[in-house]
Design a protein around this motif. Structure first.
Motif, PDB file in Angstrom:
ATOM      1  N   MET B  78     -30.273 -30.672  12.097  1.00  0.00           N
ATOM      2  CA  MET B  78     -31.266 -29.258  12.852  1.00  0.00           C
ATOM      3  C   MET B  78     -29.944 -27.865  13.137  1.00  0.00           C
ATOM      4  N   ALA B  79     -28.761 -28.383  13.381  1.00  0.00           N
ATOM      5  CA  ALA B  79     -28.699 -27.343  13.321  1.00  0.00           C
ATOM      6  C   ALA B  79     -28.097 -26.741  12.415  1.00  0.00           C
ATOM      7  N   GLY B  80     -27.804 -27.285  11.095  1.00  0.00           N
ATOM      8  CA  GLY B  80     -27.399 -26.889  10.324  1.00  0.00           C
ATOM      9  C   GLY B  80     -28.281 -25.761   9.427  1.00  0.00           C
ATOM     10  N   ALA B  81     -29.927 -26.125   9.717  1.00  0.00           N
ATOM     11  CA  ALA B  81     -31.021 -25.948   9.065  1.00  0.00           C
ATOM     12  C   ALA B  81     -31.208 -24.079  10.194  1.00  0.00           C
ATOM     13  N   ALA B  82     -30.977 -24.386  11.676  1.00  0.00           N
ATOM     14  CA  ALA B  82     -30.849 -23.315  12.228  1.00  0.00           C
ATOM     15  C   ALA B  82     -30.205 -22.199  12.132  1.00  0.00           C
ATOM     16  N   GLN B  83     -28.319 -23.088  11.207  1.00  0.00           N
ATOM     17  CA  GLN B  83     -28.030 -21.632  11.065  1.00  0.00           C
ATOM     18  C   GLN B  83     -28.074 -21.396   9.542  1.00  0.00           C
ATOM     19  N   THR B  84     -28.731 -22.006   8.772  1.00  0.00           N
ATOM     20  CA  THR B  84     -29.048 -21.000   7.793  1.00  0.00           C
ATOM     21  C   THR B  84     -30.194 -20.125   8.243  1.00  0.00           C
ATOM     22  N   GLU B  85     -30.818 -20.618   8.591  1.00  0.00           N
ATOM     23  CA  GLU B  85     -32.056 -19.358   9.028  1.00  0.00           C
ATOM     24  C   GLU B  85     -31.833 -18.490   9.538  1.00  0.00           C
ATOM     25  N   ILE B  86     -30.411 -18.994  10.264  1.00  0.00           N
ATOM     26  CA  ILE B  86     -29.740 -17.136  11.716  1.00  0.00           C
ATOM     27  C   ILE B  86     -28.586 -16.862  10.285  1.00  0.00           C
ATOM     28  N   SER B  87     -27.782 -17.513   9.939  1.00  0.00           N
ATOM     29  CA  SER B  87     -27.342 -16.701   9.387  1.00  0.00           C
ATOM     30  C   SER B  87     -27.693 -16.093   7.558  1.00  0.00           C
ATOM     31  N   GLY B  88     -28.668 -16.479   6.880  1.00  0.00           N
ATOM     32  CA  GLY B  88     -29.156 -16.226   5.378  1.00  0.00           C
ATOM     33  C   GLY B  88     -30.069 -14.867   6.155  1.00  0.00           C
ATOM     34  N   GLN B  89     -29.718 -14.504   6.859  1.00  0.00           N
ATOM     35  CA  GLN B  89     -30.416 -13.280   7.372  1.00  0.00           C
ATOM     36  C   GLN B  89     -29.831 -11.964   6.306  1.00  0.00           C
ATOM     37  N   GLU B  90     -28.921 -11.336   6.068  1.00  0.00           N
ATOM     38  CA  GLU B  90     -28.585 -10.473   5.019  1.00  0.00           C
ATOM     39  C   GLU B  90     -27.660 -11.088   3.960  1.00  0.00           C
ATOM     40  N   GLY B  91     -28.039 -11.635   3.144  1.00  0.00           N
ATOM     41  CA  GLY B  91     -26.594 -11.852   2.149  1.00  0.00           C
ATOM     42  C   GLY B  91     -25.818 -10.219   1.537  1.00  0.00           C
ATOM     43  N   SER B  92     -25.429  -9.551   2.186  1.00  0.00           N
ATOM     44  CA  SER B  92     -25.661  -8.366   1.923  1.00  0.00           C
ATOM     45  C   SER B  92     -23.735  -8.404   1.536  1.00  0.00           C
ATOM     46  N   GLY B  93     -22.905  -9.824   0.167  1.00  0.00           N
ATOM     47  CA  GLY B  93     -22.621  -9.620   0.472  1.00  0.00           C
ATOM     48  C   GLY B  93     -21.120  -9.204   1.453  1.00  0.00           C
ATOM     49  N   ARG B  94     -20.525  -7.945   1.351  1.00  0.00           N
ATOM     50  CA  ARG B  94     -19.435  -7.539   2.113  1.00  0.00           C
ATOM     51  C   ARG B  94     -20.555  -7.887   3.873  1.00  0.00           C
ATOM     52  N   ALA B  95     -19.574  -8.563   4.500  1.00  0.00           N
ATOM     53  CA  ALA B  95     -19.973  -8.828   5.545  1.00  0.00           C
ATOM     54  C   ALA B  95     -21.139  -7.632   7.071  1.00  0.00           C
ATOM     55  N   GLY B  96     -22.332  -7.451   6.436  1.00  0.00           N
ATOM     56  CA  GLY B  96     -22.716  -7.143   7.444  1.00  0.00           C
ATOM     57  C   GLY B  96     -23.473  -6.818   8.908  1.00  0.00           C
ATOM     58  N   GLY B  97     -24.948  -6.813   9.292  1.00  0.00           N
ATOM     59  CA  GLY B  97     -24.887  -6.498  10.658  1.00  0.00           C
ATOM     60  C   GLY B  97     -25.563  -8.753  10.683  1.00  0.00           C
ATOM     61  N   GLU B  98     -24.565  -9.209  10.096  1.00  0.00           N
ATOM     62  CA  GLU B  98     -25.005 -10.871  10.311  1.00  0.00           C
ATOM     63  C   GLU B  98     -25.229 -11.105  10.983  1.00  0.00           C
ATOM     64  N   LYS B  99     -25.526 -12.706  11.716  1.00  0.00           N
ATOM     65  CA  LYS B  99     -25.140 -13.262  12.839  1.00  0.00           C
ATOM     66  C   LYS B  99     -24.330 -13.923  12.840  1.00  0.00           C
ATOM     67  N   LEU B 100     -23.796 -14.688  13.134  1.00  0.00           N
ATOM     68  CA  LEU B 100     -22.602 -15.737  13.289  1.00  0.00           C
ATOM     69  C   LEU B 100     -23.336 -16.420  14.511  1.00  0.00           C
ATOM     70  N   ALA B 101     -24.011 -17.578  13.616  1.00  0.00           N
ATOM     71  CA  ALA B 101     -24.199 -18.642  14.249  1.00  0.00           C
ATOM     72  C   ALA B 101     -22.921 -19.911  14.237  1.00  0.00           C
ATOM     73  N   VAL B 102     -23.401 -20.237  15.677  1.00  0.00           N
ATOM     74  CA  VAL B 102     -22.060 -21.873  16.061  1.00  0.00           C
ATOM     75  C   VAL B 102     -23.058 -22.521  16.490  1.00  0.00           C
ATOM     76  N   VAL B 103     -22.151 -23.488  16.035  1.00  0.00           N
ATOM     77  CA  VAL B 103     -22.525 -24.266  16.904  1.00  0.00           C
ATOM     78  C   VAL B 103     -21.513 -25.595  17.934  1.00  0.00           C
ATOM     79  N   CYS B 104     -21.668 -25.942  18.988  1.00  0.00           N
ATOM     80  CA  CYS B 104     -20.961 -26.320  20.272  1.00  0.00           C
ATOM     81  C   CYS B 104     -21.179 -27.559  20.169  1.00  0.00           C
ATOM     82  N   ASN B 105     -20.729 -28.357  20.547  1.00  0.00           N
ATOM     83  CA  ASN B 105     -21.091 -30.119  20.803  1.00  0.00           C
ATOM     84  C   ASN B 105     -20.584 -30.227  21.850  1.00  0.00           C
ATOM     85  N   THR B 106     -21.021 -30.739  23.130  1.00  0.00           N
ATOM     86  CA  THR B 106     -21.431 -31.212  24.551  1.00  0.00           C
ATOM     87  C   THR B 106     -21.060 -32.427  24.747  1.00  0.00           C
ATOM     88  N   GLY B 107     -21.224 -33.232  23.773  1.00  0.00           N
ATOM     89  CA  GLY B 107     -20.821 -35.173  23.100  1.00  0.00           C
ATOM     90  C   GLY B 107     -21.280 -35.062  24.480  1.00  0.00           C
TER      91      GLY B 107
END
Lengths: 354, 354
Positions: B78-107
DNA sequence: TTGAAAGCGCTACCAC
DNA sequence: GTGGTAGCGCTTTCAA
């Protein structure tokens, strides 16, 4: 609208500076004052503004953990251990000086790896942990070395976990590398000792350090045993994925139906291999043996006869977390090799043929 | 030492404001000017200062994805799919307006869940995705509702993925809930149709929504079939872990050696159950059937006869990612139920006894 | 289309 | 042990 530190200061009848000192807890403050400030914080339900804090202090509490595949427990176990070690710092109830440990999924893509590093660099991350095998493409290595140097320059601690030292980067706090070569050698020696001679190999993706180290040590062990045939015929490369193991195994069987054992690049691939063998009507280990790497928790549930090399993922991740926090002294030279233990469950029955 | 936006401005012979506009790309700038600025950025190897940017703009590009157990592929997928969807926004090469999708483990810890939310609130996160079953403790529910309301207030988009809507919080952009009840019911009906009457149940941890929904629907199906005995005798609770499934299964067998089937709270637990049965000399499905939930990729490799309920993890995660980015319209009422499909692989052989 | 300048909220240095 | 205050580097009106 939103509560600021100044509001807290006003309510506690102290200066903003004092509030800051209380919150950061790294400065002598009178107990009574602290008390008053803390009460004001609670009453106003104040939450620190992270960006403002990071800007002023020129550091942030963000720690990034990069993984190649977040759906693979191999990474999950390491990342979880690292995250626990990093977050578990101060269980002070109210989020105090905790680090924000987060994991970033590169999906094995070099571009995303660099992008994430840039994003973390932007955030002035306190530390970065890179897990898992690295890509061996020279351009990417150079780009990574440059990027890591810049991060280190900006004060970010860089730790490699389950990844060999990066040539050309002294920026790294520490590199914890699994003994993939030793494990691979012992695994193959074990199969040889059982009498296996025709051994198929499902390798990982080309140009990955893990792939190369495991494969090279396998072949070295074969050569040392006097098996000098060209092994390329019984080697198939593919991603570290179940499907890949399945397909590769069918291909290997096609190339040499007399294989008595198959070594897989990792457990995920090994399970795919087992599924393929089962679908071909072959029993494990009666008809054919299978060996893998990683020894993930479910792998032996899946195939009790699976021989694997156990990598101490949890231990490595935890240690990486401590190194990232500066809570553990780096190993001599910044490099440590972590053992890879053979879990010898393979069939002791003789292979099908000579 | 470090390059700032002002440096870039100087080199490009424009004002800082213009550089900012070029970098954010959301403002009309003359092509030639943009060109000049971009060149200066490259030449100086400029990296935006995230905290400064976030402070001034009062928003950040951080997106947090909370998971209960990062070592469990259920969350990884689930997290991988979400992260892909979020980060994959603009593959503009040079990190542009991308979101930083990160996962946090609550355990799975409620405290860490809240702590992470506070940390993300501090960072003025753009969005937060909460995955997996929630704790049903009233205090925690209240605390969560309050926290999420505050996050939403501050402009953070909140999405629930694989988690039922939080009572008392309208702050949430959308809640995507798996049909755990429907899946649980169909699973048990399936076993009943095969003739099973004595069915053990390895439940998840108490006070989790997933645990309760799956268990309740199981019992409802039994009741609907006229099985009215008290089921508590053949129910054992435990964490969503392999070990727990192993131990619980031994306990169930002790309580009722005549069980013909065991239903496990999820696939991980189911695999532990299978291991326990195997160690007891029982064959699956000849001697006893096992059923699970989630249908993780390796579960069928492990036990081909395992009947499970497949949850569309990847699809749900991707959708959650899109919702978090505002790239997809929320479902009516902000709530969507996602199907749970029965993968009927269980033995059609009659159960051991009546 | 571009520039000037006023903060954003906090930290840390320097006084007291 | 505490207060005053000058920035940290960027965004964003407001003018030009």
């Amino acid at each position: 609208m939103t509560v600021t530190l100044a509001d807290v200061a006003a309510r506690a009848r102290v200066s903003p500076a004092t509030v800051s000192r209380v919150l950061n807890g790294n400065y002598p403050v009178a107990a009574s004052t602290r008390e008053r400030v803390l009460r004001a914080v609670d009453e106003l339900d104040y939450v620190l503004n992270g960006p403002a804090s990071s800007l002023a202090a020129a550091t942030s509490d963000l720690v990034g953990i990069l993984v190649n595949d977040i759906a693979d427990p191999f990474f999950g176990i390491m990342a979880g251990a690292a995250q626990t070690e990093i977050s578990g710092q101060e269980g002070s109830g109210r989020a105090g000086g905790e680090k924000l440990a987060v994991v970033c999924n590169t999906g094995g893509s070099p571009e995303r790896e660099l992008t994430y590093l840039t994003l973390l660099q932007r955030q002035r991350a306190a530390a970065v942990v890179l897990t898992g095998g690295a890509l061996e493409d020279p351009d990417h290595i150079a780009a990574m070395a440059a990027k890591l140097a810049k991060l280190a320059d900006a004060g970010t601690r860089v730790v490699l976990c389950g990844r060999p030292p990066l040539p050309g980067s002294e920026a790294v706090v520490a590199a914890l590398a699994f003994d993939n070569r030793g494990g691979g050698r012992r695994l193959t020696e074990h199969l040889l000792a059982l009498g296996h001679r025709r051994i198929g190999y499902v390798a990982g993706p080309p140009e990955r350090t893990t792939t190369r180290h495991r494969l090279e040590s396998h072949r070295a062990a074969l050569a040392a045993a006097g098996i000098d045939e060209d092994q390329s015929h019984v080697t198939v490369h593919g991603p570290y994925a179940r499907r890949s193991g399945y397909d590769a195994t069918l291909e290997l069987l096609r190339r040499d139906p007399d294989l008595t054992a198959i070594v897989a690049a990792n457990d995920t691939v090994a399970l795919g291999a087992c599924a393929a063998l089962r679908d071909q009507g072959l029993r494990i280990p009666e008809d054919i043996s299978v060996a893998g790497f990683d020894d993930l928790p479910f792998s032996v549930d899946a195939v009790p006869a699976l021989t694997t090399v156990r990598l101490p993922l949890h231990e490595a991740g935890a240690r990486a977390g401590r190194l990232a926090m500066g809570n553990e002294a780096p190993p001599p030279g910044g490099i440590a090799t972590i053992g890879a233990e053979l879990m010898a469950r393979a069939s002791t029955a003789p292979p099908r043929k000579g």
